[in-house]
Design a protein around this motif. Structure first.
Motif, PDB file in Angstrom:
ATOM      1  N   TRP A   1       0.827  -1.205   0.000  1.00 42.19           N
ATOM      2  CA  TRP A   1       0.000   0.000   0.000  1.00 42.19           C
ATOM      3  C   TRP A   1       0.863   1.259   0.000  1.00 42.19           C
ATOM      4  O   TRP A   1       0.503   2.274  -0.611  1.00 42.19           O
ATOM      5  N   PHE A   2       2.036   1.184   0.658  1.00 43.52           N
ATOM      6  CA  PHE A   2       2.905   2.354   0.693  1.00 43.52           C
ATOM      7  C   PHE A   2       3.599   2.561  -0.656  1.00 43.52           C
ATOM      8  O   PHE A   2       3.756   3.696  -1.122  1.00 43.52           O
ATOM      9  N   LEU A   3       3.985   1.462  -1.309  1.00 41.41           N
ATOM     10  CA  LEU A   3       4.565   1.568  -2.651  1.00 41.41           C
ATOM     11  C   LEU A   3       3.572   2.214  -3.611  1.00 41.41           C
ATOM     12  O   LEU A   3       3.927   3.084  -4.409  1.00 41.41           O
ATOM     13  N   ARG A   4       2.315   1.784  -3.543  1.00 38.03           N
ATOM     14  CA  ARG A   4       1.297   2.366  -4.431  1.00 38.03           C
ATOM     15  C   ARG A   4       1.096   3.849  -4.121  1.00 38.03           C
ATOM     16  O   ARG A   4       0.943   4.677  -5.025  1.00 38.03           O
ATOM     17  N   SER A   5       1.095   4.197  -2.832  1.00 36.13           N
ATOM     18  CA  SER A   5       0.930   5.599  -2.445  1.00 36.13           C
ATOM     19  C   SER A   5       2.080   6.455  -2.963  1.00 36.13           C
ATOM     20  O   SER A   5       1.873   7.549  -3.500  1.00 36.13           O
ATOM     21  N   GLU A   6       3.309   5.958  -2.827  1.00 33.81           N
ATOM     22  CA  GLU A   6       4.471   6.704  -3.306  1.00 33.81           C
ATOM     23  C   GLU A   6       4.457   6.828  -4.828  1.00 33.81           C
ATOM     24  O   GLU A   6       4.842   7.863  -5.382  1.00 33.81           O
ATOM     25  N   GLN A   7       3.998   5.780  -5.509  1.00 32.71           N
ATOM     26  CA  GLN A   7       3.917   5.845  -6.971  1.00 32.71           C
ATOM     27  C   GLN A   7       2.911   6.900  -7.415  1.00 32.71           C
ATOM     28  O   GLN A   7       3.191   7.699  -8.320  1.00 32.71           O
ATOM     29  N   ARG A   8       1.752   6.920  -6.763  1.00 32.30           N
ATOM     30  CA  ARG A   8       0.747   7.934  -7.116  1.00 32.30           C
ATOM     31  C   ARG A   8       1.286   9.340  -6.834  1.00 32.30           C
ATOM     32  O   ARG A   8       1.082  10.275  -7.619  1.00 32.30           O
ATOM     33  N   GLY A   9       1.988   9.497  -5.703  1.00 29.81           N
ATOM     34  CA  GLY A   9       2.553  10.797  -5.374  1.00 29.81           C
ATOM     35  C   GLY A   9       3.593  11.249  -6.398  1.00 29.81           C
ATOM     36  O   GLY A   9       3.624  12.406  -6.796  1.00 29.81           O
ATOM     37  N   ALA A  10       4.440  10.291  -6.855  1.00 27.98           N
ATOM     38  CA  ALA A  10       5.445  10.621  -7.864  1.00 27.98           C
ATOM     39  C   ALA A  10       4.793  11.024  -9.182  1.00 27.98           C
ATOM     40  O   ALA A  10       5.245  11.947  -9.858  1.00 27.98           O
ATOM     41  N   GLU A  11       3.720  10.332  -9.543  1.00 25.94           N
ATOM     42  CA  GLU A  11       3.015  10.668 -10.787  1.00 25.94           C
ATOM     43  C   GLU A  11       2.415  12.062 -10.713  1.00 25.94           C
ATOM     44  O   GLU A  11       2.469  12.829 -11.677  1.00 25.94           O
ATOM     45  N   ARG A  12       1.835  12.412  -9.566  1.00 25.57           N
ATOM     46  CA  ARG A  12       1.249  13.742  -9.411  1.00 25.57           C
ATOM     47  C   ARG A  12       2.331  14.828  -9.442  1.00 25.57           C
ATOM     48  O   ARG A  12       2.146  15.885 -10.047  1.00 25.57           O
ATOM     49  N   ARG A  13       3.460  14.556  -8.789  1.00 25.10           N
ATOM     50  CA  ARG A  13       4.543  15.540  -8.807  1.00 25.10           C
ATOM     51  C   ARG A  13       5.086  15.730 -10.212  1.00 25.10           C
ATOM     52  O   ARG A  13       5.457  16.841 -10.603  1.00 25.10           O
ATOM     53  N   ALA A  14       5.159  14.625 -11.006  1.00 32.13           N
ATOM     54  CA  ALA A  14       5.638  14.725 -12.383  1.00 32.13           C
ATOM     55  C   ALA A  14       4.719  15.598 -13.230  1.00 32.13           C
ATOM     56  O   ALA A  14       5.168  16.234 -14.193  1.00 32.13           O
ATOM     57  N   LEU A  15       3.431  15.652 -12.867  1.00 28.43           N
ATOM     58  CA  LEU A  15       2.469  16.490 -13.585  1.00 28.43           C
ATOM     59  C   LEU A  15       2.397  17.901 -13.016  1.00 28.43           C
ATOM     60  O   LEU A  15       1.568  18.703 -13.446  1.00 28.43           O
TER      61      LEU A  15
ATOM     62  N   GLN B   1       1.566  18.603  -9.905  1.00 29.22           N
ATOM     63  CA  GLN B   1       0.451  18.691  -8.966  1.00 29.22           C
ATOM     64  C   GLN B   1       0.934  18.372  -7.551  1.00 29.22           C
ATOM     65  O   GLN B   1       1.930  17.671  -7.350  1.00 29.22           O
ATOM     66  N   ASP B   2       0.186  18.881  -6.579  1.00 25.37           N
ATOM     67  CA  ASP B   2       0.473  18.592  -5.171  1.00 25.37           C
ATOM     68  C   ASP B   2       0.004  17.175  -4.858  1.00 25.37           C
ATOM     69  O   ASP B   2      -1.154  16.831  -5.134  1.00 25.37           O
ATOM     70  N   PRO B   3       0.897  16.314  -4.320  1.00 19.79           N
ATOM     71  CA  PRO B   3       0.464  14.949  -4.000  1.00 19.79           C
ATOM     72  C   PRO B   3      -0.612  14.876  -2.923  1.00 19.79           C
ATOM     73  O   PRO B   3      -1.261  13.841  -2.758  1.00 19.79           O
ATOM     74  N   GLY B   4      -0.818  15.947  -2.191  1.00 16.63           N
ATOM     75  CA  GLY B   4      -1.906  15.993  -1.212  1.00 16.63           C
ATOM     76  C   GLY B   4      -1.500  15.522   0.167  1.00 16.63           C
ATOM     77  O   GLY B   4      -0.436  14.940   0.385  1.00 16.63           O
ATOM     78  N   LEU B   5      -2.404  15.802   1.118  1.00 19.43           N
ATOM     79  CA  LEU B   5      -2.143  15.424   2.510  1.00 19.43           C
ATOM     80  C   LEU B   5      -2.146  13.917   2.702  1.00 19.43           C
ATOM     81  O   LEU B   5      -1.492  13.396   3.606  1.00 19.43           O
ATOM     82  N   GLY B   6      -2.894  13.209   1.839  1.00 13.90           N
ATOM     83  CA  GLY B   6      -2.947  11.750   1.969  1.00 13.90           C
ATOM     84  C   GLY B   6      -1.572  11.127   1.840  1.00 13.90           C
ATOM     85  O   GLY B   6      -1.209  10.214   2.598  1.00 13.90           O
ATOM     86  N   SER B   7      -0.781  11.644   0.900  1.00 12.36           N
ATOM     87  CA  SER B   7       0.577  11.129   0.718  1.00 12.36           C
ATOM     88  C   SER B   7       1.426  11.404   1.955  1.00 12.36           C
ATOM     89  O   SER B   7       2.205  10.552   2.391  1.00 12.36           O
ATOM     90  N   LEU B   8       1.256  12.609   2.534  1.00 12.25           N
ATOM     91  CA  LEU B   8       2.014  12.955   3.741  1.00 12.25           C
ATOM     92  C   LEU B   8       1.635  12.045   4.904  1.00 12.25           C
ATOM     93  O   LEU B   8       2.502  11.531   5.622  1.00 12.25           O
TER      94      LEU B   8
END
Length: 349
Positions: free
Chosen positions: A230-244, A246-253
């Motif tokens: 679940w943490f790998l998936r969260s980090e992947q989504r955060g990296a994708e948002r940063r690449a665009l 966008q703010d990865p959001g509080l959920g990532s934090l």
């Protein structure tokens, strides 16, 4: 009496030395030939490669430029100069020279592949794909063209197309250290650490000389393997948002805070992995850093001593005190010198 050309090393023997990664010997042989004919462009190309393998890039550039002057219609000379300029980071100039080489020899897939690499390094991914595909029309399984097309597709967020090219690459060039290293980096960025670990390990096995670049990536992959899914998936989504952008959001934090224990456990469980063991030079580098960091302790000690009245900083130092201070500084620097002597010169920061 002019030298007998037959007494000099042959070009074939020089290139054989270069294939065996014996550039110093190849350079000596090439210079012997050039002593008889300083503008023999094929020998200048061999000298260029010998110097390039020794990372003497400015000299290699001069030799390649001399080859171009000696034979302006030699596509190999334009390509050799392009390679040297590319190694120096002069990507636009290198691309112009590759274009000249392709004008003279459009049938060379290797040139298309190198041009694709230059465009990829400039983040011109569509241009890189176009160049790679031009080369693949000439040689459908050319490894360089496949590699740079795959990486450009990854850069354009086309993972399915990139995966297809990487699969072809692993069939075409299964022993290529570059392919395994690049694929390992791609998988690491995708947060697929188990697969990344396999390919990076293979790249290191094939070329131990690249340990300085590959070992930190391997360490990251092996620790990430122990992260929860679940943490790998969260980090992947955060990296994708940063690449665009966008703010990865509080959920990532929050996920990072929640996963602190898991990350610490991963660090603890991998601490004895051989890939994490420091070399002798790294141990001495760490000791040198710790010793030099003691300089940072001096100002707080002086301020605290003055605050508690242990001594007066406003009072001039006596001669014995000055001598003691000088001796302390000299002793400190001498110990730092002795520690530095334990580190091989090529591994000094």
């Amino acid at each position: 009496m002019s030298p007998n050309p037959q007494s000099f090393p042959s070009l074939a023997s020089i290139w054989q030395l270069l294939e065996l990664h014996r550039p110093a010997l190849a350079e000596t042989a090439a210079r012997q030939r050039l002593a008889a004919d300083p503008v023999e462009w094929r020998t200048l190309l061999a000298l260029t490669e010998a110097l390039r393998q020794q990372q003497r890039l400015e000299e290699a550039q001069d030799a390649a430029a001399a080859a171009v002057r000696a034979e302006a219609n030699a596509h190999e000379a334009h390509f050799a100069l392009a390679q040297v300029l590319g190694s120096q980071g002069q990507l636009r100039q290198a691309e112009l020279l590759v274009r000249n080489a392709l004008r003279l020899a459009p049938w060379m897939p290797r040139y298309h592949g190198f041009r694709a690499q230059l465009f990829y390094l400039q983040h011109s991914y569509n241009a890189a794909i176009d160049c790679a595909e031009s080369g693949l029309k000439l040689a459908p399984e050319h490894a360089d063209c496949l590699l740079w097309r795959a990486l450009a597709q990854e850069g354009l967020d086309q993972p399915a197309a990139a995966n297809e090219d990487f699969q072809r690459l692993l069939r075409v060039a299964p022993e290529s250290e570059l392919v395994h290293a690049r694929l390992g980096q791609v998988l690491l960025r995708r947060y697929q650490p188990a697969a990344a670990n396999r390919h990076l390990t293979e790249a290191l096995r094939q070329n131990p000389g690249r340990a300085a670049q590959l070992v930190p990536l391997l360490q990251l992959a092996r620790r990430r393997q122990l992260w929860p899914e679940w943490f790998l998936r969260s980090e992947q989504r955060g990296a994708e948002r940063r690449a665009l952008g966008q703010d990865p959001g509080l959920g990532s934090l929050f996920n990072r805070i929640w996963a602190t224990g898991a990350v610490a456990r991963a660090w603890w469980r991998t601490r004895h992995d051989p890939i994490f063991q420091l070399t002798r030079a790294q141990v001495w580098q760490r000791r040198l850093g710790l010793w030099l960091s003691l300089i940072l302790v001096a100002p707080p000690v002086i301020l605290l001593g003055d605050y508690f009245g242990l001594y007066e900083t406003d009072t001039p130092l006596t001669i014995p005190q000055l001598i003691s201070l000088l001796a302390g500084v000299v002793g400190f620097m001498f110990i730092a010198f002795l520690i530095k002597k334990q580190i091989p010169p090529e591994q000094l920061p």
